[in-house]
Scaffold this motif. Sequence first.
Motif: not given
Length: 271
Positions: A98-104, A209-214, A240-242
């Motif tokens: 969730l905190s990553l989605v909020v950051g986006l 669905p947010f993996t790429g944009p993040w 490598l990413g998330v």
Amino acid sequence: MHDLTSSTLDAARLNEALGSWTSAYDLRWLPACGSTNSVLMELPQPALAAPATVLLADVQTAGRGRRGRAWLSQPGAGLTFSVRRSFDTPSLAGLAGLSLVVGLAVAEALEGLGVAKIGLKWPNDVEADGRKLGGVLVELGSTRDAVWAVIGIGINLALPAALLAEIDAPATDLASLLGSAPPREAVLAAVLVELAPRLAEFEHKGFAPFTGPWQRRNVHGGREVRILDGPQVLQEGLCLGVASDGALLLQDASGVHAVIAGDVSLRAAGA
Ligand code: ATP
Ligand code: BTN
């Protein structure tokens, strides 16, 4: 908590900028409090108006980051607010990421206001020019019948030199990045407009669905990093990413490892 009629905010300007998203939020204000996250965490669940309650404070006297660290601000220097929202999920584990989605959402909002390029540092920092512009603090609560999150967001508007000097890490503000700070109503509305649809999508589909944009905003993508628990180095490797649940993926000689946010910190190797 007061409604906006008694606040120092320009409610008409805020509502105009929110447009049809006004109905997604119950907007509240306090002239001062310790921490907007703490106030919203302590609210009894049935007292909340659906779908999400927003609390903005002109000043926090005990603003918090993760691990008991302080978030510094003063009136006019920053935007400090929290959003409390219930989630239709069987367990708190479903809210990892969730905190990553909020950051986006914050990144998209700030770019919409004209900031050239916002980067995200796993799990909760919002950066511009390699400096911290904002931070996200997600806290979770649950009863037998409900799961909720309090999403705290701090964004620097115009840090006075004395306050900047108190912050023990490189920091920046919208005034430096844009020439002047936008009205705080515009910043608050921009974030809330980006947040509502993303929270709904996250609730239904999770983080995948947010993996790429993040990843595209990941300031450490493709770099050697270390994972710390306080002073202790837990892991080192190539970032490598998330993963599809928001865990950080690190590669070392023994393979790929997933790091869950919890209370660990990410640093560039050698930092
Ligand atoms: P982590 O990598 O673990 O997230 P962090 O240093 O970003 O580490 P946080 O708990 O996320 O730590 O954020 C709190 C930190 O943010 C403080 O220790 C301070 O260094 C920094 N900080 C505090 N106030 C501000 C501010 N207004 N602007 C930018 N940075 C701030
Ligand atoms: C971080 O970078 O660690 C997160 C900082 C989060 C700061 C915001 S300001 C509004 C809300 N209330 C708090 O006490 N913290 C969050």
